[in-house]
Design an enzyme around this catalytic site. Structure first.
Site, PDB file in Angstrom:
ATOM      1  N   HIS A 177      -4.164  -4.350  -2.670  1.00  9.44           N
ATOM      2  CA  HIS A 177      -5.014  -3.809  -0.843  1.00  9.44           C
ATOM      3  C   HIS A 177      -4.811  -2.506  -0.717  1.00  9.44           C
ATOM      4  CE1 HIS A 177      -3.345  -7.886  -0.137  1.00  9.44           C
ATOM      5  NE2 HIS A 177      -4.238  -8.684  -1.225  1.00  9.44           N
ATOM      6  N   CYS A 190     -14.989   7.939   0.490  1.00  9.91           N
ATOM      7  CA  CYS A 190     -15.795   7.726   1.430  1.00  9.91           C
ATOM      8  C   CYS A 190     -17.036   7.196   1.631  1.00  9.91           C
ATOM      9  CB  CYS A 190     -16.450   9.588   1.058  1.00  9.91           C
ATOM     10  SG  CYS A 190     -18.574   9.670   1.588  1.00  9.91           S
ATOM     11  N   LEU A 237      13.808 -13.616   0.926  1.00  7.67           N
ATOM     12  CA  LEU A 237      14.626 -14.229   1.869  1.00  7.67           C
ATOM     13  C   LEU A 237      14.934 -15.212   1.927  1.00  7.67           C
ATOM     14  CD1 LEU A 237      14.677 -11.587   4.460  1.00  7.67           C
ATOM     15  CD2 LEU A 237      16.556 -11.986   1.850  1.00  7.67           C
ATOM     16  N   CYS A 274     -15.339  14.989   4.370  1.00  9.41           N
ATOM     17  CA  CYS A 274     -15.646  14.442   3.072  1.00  9.41           C
ATOM     18  C   CYS A 274     -15.532  15.580   2.053  1.00  9.41           C
ATOM     19  CB  CYS A 274     -16.208  13.166   2.549  1.00  9.41           C
ATOM     20  SG  CYS A 274     -16.541  12.617   0.901  1.00  9.41           S
ATOM     21  N   VAL A 283       0.981  -1.454   0.154  1.00  7.70           N
ATOM     22  CA  VAL A 283      -0.172   0.015  -0.300  1.00  7.70           C
ATOM     23  C   VAL A 283       0.768   0.935  -0.544  1.00  7.70           C
ATOM     24  CG1 VAL A 283      -1.651  -1.247   1.110  1.00  7.70           C
ATOM     25  CG2 VAL A 283      -0.429  -0.001   2.641  1.00  7.70           C
ATOM     26  N   GLY A 300       8.991 -11.530  -2.826  1.00  9.22           N
ATOM     27  CA  GLY A 300       8.919 -10.707  -1.359  1.00  9.22           C
ATOM     28  C   GLY A 300       7.413 -10.935  -0.983  1.00  9.22           C
TER      29      GLY A 300
HETATM   30  N1  APR Z   1      13.883  -9.500   0.082  1.00  5.48           N
HETATM   31  C1  APR Z   1      13.082 -10.259  -0.290  1.00  5.48           C
HETATM   32  N2  APR Z   1      12.360 -10.569   0.475  1.00  5.48           N
HETATM   33  C2  APR Z   1      12.399 -10.628   1.844  1.00  5.48           C
HETATM   34  C3  APR Z   1      12.752  -9.242   2.072  1.00  5.48           C
HETATM   35  C4  APR Z   1      13.923  -9.062   1.322  1.00  5.48           C
HETATM   36  N3  APR Z   1      14.640  -7.938   1.790  1.00  5.48           N
HETATM   37  N4  APR Z   1      12.143  -8.967   3.347  1.00  5.48           N
HETATM   38  C5  APR Z   1      11.459  -9.359   3.524  1.00  5.48           C
HETATM   39  N5  APR Z   1      11.227 -10.741   2.867  1.00  5.48           N
HETATM   40  C6  APR Z   1       9.917 -11.698   2.288  1.00  5.48           C
HETATM   41  C7  APR Z   1       9.825 -12.462   4.046  1.00  5.48           C
HETATM   42  O1  APR Z   1      10.750 -13.237   3.717  1.00  5.48           O
HETATM   43  C8  APR Z   1       8.374 -12.761   3.786  1.00  5.48           C
HETATM   44  O2  APR Z   1       7.857 -14.149   3.337  1.00  5.48           O
HETATM   45  O3  APR Z   1       9.002 -11.280   2.040  1.00  5.48           O
HETATM   46  C9  APR Z   1       7.795 -11.689   2.879  1.00  5.48           C
HETATM   47  C10 APR Z   1       6.846 -10.545   3.897  1.00  5.48           C
HETATM   48  O4  APR Z   1       5.963 -11.831   3.892  1.00  5.48           O
HETATM   49  P1  APR Z   1       4.831 -10.605   4.465  1.00  5.48           P
HETATM   50  O5  APR Z   1       4.977  -9.723   5.627  1.00  5.48           O
HETATM   51  O6  APR Z   1       3.861 -11.740   5.278  1.00  5.48           O
HETATM   52  O7  APR Z   1       4.180  -9.432   3.035  1.00  5.48           O
HETATM   53  P2  APR Z   1       3.417  -9.498   2.403  1.00  5.48           P
HETATM   54  O8  APR Z   1       3.824 -11.099   2.274  1.00  5.48           O
HETATM   55  O9  APR Z   1       3.269  -8.147   1.833  1.00  5.48           O
HETATM   56  O10 APR Z   1       1.565  -9.596   2.960  1.00  5.48           O
HETATM   57  C11 APR Z   1       0.705 -10.087   2.254  1.00  5.48           C
HETATM   58  O11 APR Z   1      -0.806  -9.650   4.660  1.00  5.48           O
HETATM   59  O12 APR Z   1      -1.305  -8.614   5.912  1.00  5.48           O
HETATM   60  C12 APR Z   1      -1.563  -8.457   4.917  1.00  5.48           C
HETATM   61  O13 APR Z   1      -2.522  -6.799   3.335  1.00  5.48           O
HETATM   62  C13 APR Z   1      -1.224  -7.193   4.282  1.00  5.48           C
HETATM   63  O14 APR Z   1      -0.411  -7.310   1.873  1.00  5.48           O
HETATM   64  C14 APR Z   1      -0.202  -7.789   2.924  1.00  5.48           C
HETATM   65  C15 APR Z   1      -0.583  -9.462   2.883  1.00  5.48           C
END
Ligand code: APR
Length: 239
Positions: A111, A119, A206, A138, A95, A178
């Protein structure tokens, strides 16, 4: 895919793409969901019960955008968008506005966006830079207390699903960068792409995730290193 002159490419990104810019991810030891309960800040019910807490959570995150910059992975994806010879679409779960600030245009925020508000009375969606209070009127319909962050909360339908499904029907190269692969429907996109005979399914993370086994290739490492490398390889590849 041999002989394709205009292969189609879809990117799905998650919080790991922006992590090295200093934007907190959701899960993991320093993640946002370690410090906050999802049901307190990221559901329509929470907004009904405790709008101040929800607004404060997103106000802090919106303000935080002023302190971060796009990183080498965002920039590499923009290079890919500009130089890829076929159809290109970047679907982000993030976001933040770091992809746009790097120059992305073929981008869908499934998302929602921190820098937009909606609104719930007149349904206007408006750009928003500053803090939002529970009493803020609004600008379109003047009703107070009806603006909410334009964020897709748990239990709500993600945006652009029809457009995303159409792109996954014809995708030849699918990149997943990621994301933990825990939140649906995004976590199911790799399976849909595979069912539509997508030839290359590439995960950058990662570490291995619960959906890693569904990919044909994996690049383990930080996005700022692995994404620029991958983009270079893809732009040099013969299809
Ligand atoms: N490079 C590559 N991968 C990375 C890095 C990095 N520097 N840092 C973290 N990661 C990976 C982590 O290993 C993990 O698998 O990014 C991922 C982040 O996971 P989440 O925190 O779960 O984020 P995300 O998958 O985007 O979440 C999805 O969940 O809560 C909701 O709406 C929210 O859009 C979000 C959705």
């Amino acid at each position: 895919m041999a002989g394709l002159t205009h292969p189609s490419l879809v990117v799905l990104s998650g919080a790991g793409l922006s992590a090295e810019s200093g934007v907190a991810t959701f899960r993991g030891s320093d993640g946002l969901w370690e410090g906050h309960r999802i049901e307190d800040v990221a559901t329509p019910e929470a907004f009904k019960k405790q709008p101040e807490i929800v607004q404060r959570f997103y106000n802090l995150r919106r303000a935080g955008l002023k302190t971060v910059e796009p990183n080498a992975a965002h920039q590499a994806l923009v290079k890919l968008e500009r130089e890829w010879p076929g159809p290109f679409l970047h679907i982000t779960q993030n976001v933040d506005d770091l992809n746009e600030r790097a120059g992305a245009t073929k981008l869908l925020h499934m998302h929602g966006e921190l820098k937009k508000v909606r609104c719930v009375w007149c349904r206007s969606v408006l750009p928003w830079e500053t803090d939002l209070e529970t009493s803020t009127p609004c600008p379109e319909c003047a009703k107070p207390g009806k603006l909410r962050p334009d964020i897709v909360w748990f239990g709500e339908m993600p945006y652009y699903i029809d457009e995303i499904m159409r792109a996954l029907e014809t995708v030849d190269v699918f990149l997943c960068i990621g994301t933990s692969g825990l939140v649906y429907p995004a976590a199911g996109f790799v399976r849909l792409a595979a069912e539509h005979r997508c030839a290359r399914l590439i995960e950058v993370n990662l570490e291995a995730t619960g959906i890693s086994g569904q990919f044909t290739e994996q690049r383990l490492g930080p996005a700022t290193v692995e994404v620029p490398r991958l983009v270079q390889d893809l732009l040099a590849a013969e299809f």
